[in-house]
Every structure is written in C-alpha cells, then in structure tokens.
Design a protein around this motif. Structure first.
Motif, PDB file in Angstrom:
ATOM      1  N   ASP A 297      -6.848  60.825 -16.479  1.00  0.00           N
ATOM      2  CA  ASP A 297      -5.808  61.369 -15.607  1.00  0.00           C
ATOM      3  C   ASP A 297      -5.227  62.674 -16.140  1.00  0.00           C
ATOM      4  O   ASP A 297      -4.872  63.557 -15.365  1.00  0.00           O
ATOM      5  CB  ASP A 297      -4.680  60.356 -15.423  1.00  0.00           C
ATOM      6  CG  ASP A 297      -5.103  59.152 -14.592  1.00  0.00           C
ATOM      7  OD1 ASP A 297      -6.192  59.198 -13.977  1.00  0.00           O
ATOM      8  OD2 ASP A 297      -4.343  58.169 -14.563  1.00  0.00           O
ATOM      9  N   ASP A 298      -5.125  62.804 -17.454  1.00  0.00           N
ATOM     10  CA  ASP A 298      -4.476  63.987 -18.006  1.00  0.00           C
ATOM     11  C   ASP A 298      -5.352  65.238 -18.027  1.00  0.00           C
ATOM     12  O   ASP A 298      -4.878  66.303 -18.382  1.00  0.00           O
ATOM     13  CB  ASP A 298      -3.913  63.708 -19.410  1.00  0.00           C
ATOM     14  CG  ASP A 298      -4.957  63.255 -20.415  1.00  0.00           C
ATOM     15  OD1 ASP A 298      -6.153  63.178 -20.072  1.00  0.00           O
ATOM     16  OD2 ASP A 298      -4.571  62.968 -21.562  1.00  0.00           O
ATOM     17  N   ILE A 299      -6.608  65.153 -17.614  1.00  0.00           N
ATOM     18  CA  ILE A 299      -7.469  66.336 -17.620  1.00  0.00           C
ATOM     19  C   ILE A 299      -7.938  66.739 -16.217  1.00  0.00           C
ATOM     20  O   ILE A 299      -8.372  67.865 -16.009  1.00  0.00           O
ATOM     21  CB  ILE A 299      -8.684  66.139 -18.552  1.00  0.00           C
ATOM     22  CG1 ILE A 299      -9.268  67.477 -18.986  1.00  0.00           C
ATOM     23  CG2 ILE A 299      -9.749  65.261 -17.903  1.00  0.00           C
ATOM     24  CD1 ILE A 299     -10.276  67.382 -20.120  1.00  0.00           C
ATOM     25  N   LEU A 300      -7.817  65.850 -15.253  1.00  0.00           N
ATOM     26  CA  LEU A 300      -8.371  66.127 -13.917  1.00  0.00           C
ATOM     27  C   LEU A 300      -7.714  67.304 -13.215  1.00  0.00           C
ATOM     28  O   LEU A 300      -8.391  68.092 -12.553  1.00  0.00           O
ATOM     29  CB  LEU A 300      -8.305  64.884 -13.038  1.00  0.00           C
ATOM     30  CG  LEU A 300      -9.389  63.856 -13.325  1.00  0.00           C
ATOM     31  CD1 LEU A 300      -9.195  62.619 -12.454  1.00  0.00           C
ATOM     32  CD2 LEU A 300     -10.776  64.437 -13.123  1.00  0.00           C
ATOM     33  N   ILE A 301      -6.407  67.449 -13.339  1.00  0.00           N
ATOM     34  CA  ILE A 301      -5.738  68.567 -12.673  1.00  0.00           C
ATOM     35  C   ILE A 301      -6.227  69.887 -13.260  1.00  0.00           C
ATOM     36  O   ILE A 301      -6.598  70.810 -12.527  1.00  0.00           O
ATOM     37  CB  ILE A 301      -4.204  68.447 -12.787  1.00  0.00           C
ATOM     38  CG1 ILE A 301      -3.724  67.171 -12.106  1.00  0.00           C
ATOM     39  CG2 ILE A 301      -3.522  69.674 -12.181  1.00  0.00           C
ATOM     40  CD1 ILE A 301      -2.272  66.835 -12.376  1.00  0.00           C
ATOM     41  N   ALA A 302      -6.263  69.974 -14.576  1.00  0.00           N
ATOM     42  CA  ALA A 302      -6.729  71.202 -15.224  1.00  0.00           C
ATOM     43  C   ALA A 302      -8.186  71.487 -14.876  1.00  0.00           C
ATOM     44  O   ALA A 302      -8.553  72.638 -14.636  1.00  0.00           O
ATOM     45  CB  ALA A 302      -6.551  71.093 -16.738  1.00  0.00           C
TER      46      ALA A 302
END
Length: 144
Positions: free
Chosen positions: A63-68
């Motif tokens: 979850d913490d890398i998908l936006i980037a």
C-alpha cells in the motif's frame, strides 16, 4: 506543498484507476495532454480514470508504494512517448521518493526504492521508433 494523493483503482493484470488522480510536481511549464495523462504548466500531473500501470517494478506492491508507482510510471510514460525529455528522470524519481515519504513508508525502504529507481529506472529513448505490429498477420496466397 506536496500532499498524499488519494487514488481508487482495481487490481487486474496490474492496476487500473477507478477515477482521476493528481499530484503537483516540479515539472513546471509543460502542457501535455494524452489519452490517459495530463501535465499542466503549474506542474499538476493528472492520471485519468482507466489509466493502467504495473505497480512497483522490482519491489513488492504494498500500500505504501502504489501511489508513488502510479505517478512515477506516468512521468516515465511521458518520457517514453517523447513528450518529456529524458532529463526529467530525476524529477520523476524525486517525486517517487517524496510520495513514498508521505505514505509513512519506513525510511530504509524509501532510501532503497529511491536508489533502485535512480540506478535501474530507465525510460526508453526509442519508444517512438518501435515498429507498429499487427496481428494476425495478413495471409499471403500464392497464385498459380
């Protein structure tokens, strides 16, 4: 001021946006409009509903890398298609790092993933020169 963008997407072969998503970047002065991506002179980068990306290449899609990864892939796509020069790579990579920091990714993973895109991320310089492929191939019928 950079804020964590909110994205809604579906997981298919990769990921596909369910609605438009945007972030402000340091890519100032550009006006680019494609079917799936818009970049405004203000630096506002918009990925449109239906845009598909493959997540984080070489890292787990958490979850913490998908936006980037969404916005990083969009800027790399603009470079691949010749809309932005390859010299924008560092801006794309810095955006990736900065969004990862905002998602509360652990500092060591922020550092590792940033180094990975700085060293391994390579937008294509020949994407527009690739041949257009067509399938099925036309049949050749020999005359008698």
């Amino acid at each position: 001021m950079l804020a964590v963008p909110i994205i809604k997407f579906k997981k298919l072969w990769g990921y596909q946006l369910h609605e438009d998503a945007f972030v402000y970047t340091e890519l100032l002065g550009w006006r680019i409009v494609t079917d799936w991506i818009e970049l405004m002179p203000s630096g506002k980068l918009i990925t449109k509903k239906g845009y598909a990306w493959d997540g984080a290449t070489g890292a787990a899609d958490t979850d913490d890398i998908l936006i980037a990864s969404l916005f990083h892939d969009a800027v790399y796509q603009l470079m691949d298609e010749g809309h932005l020069p390859i010299s924008c790579k560092k801006i794309a990579d810095d955006l990736f790092r900065d969004i990862n920091k905002l998602t509360d990714m652990p500092w060591y993973r922020v550092r590792w993933t940033y180094r990975a895109v700085r060293i391994g991320g390579r937008p294509s310089t020949t994407a527009n020169k690739r041949p257009l492929l067509t399938l099925p191939k036309p049949l050749t019928i020999a005359s008698s």
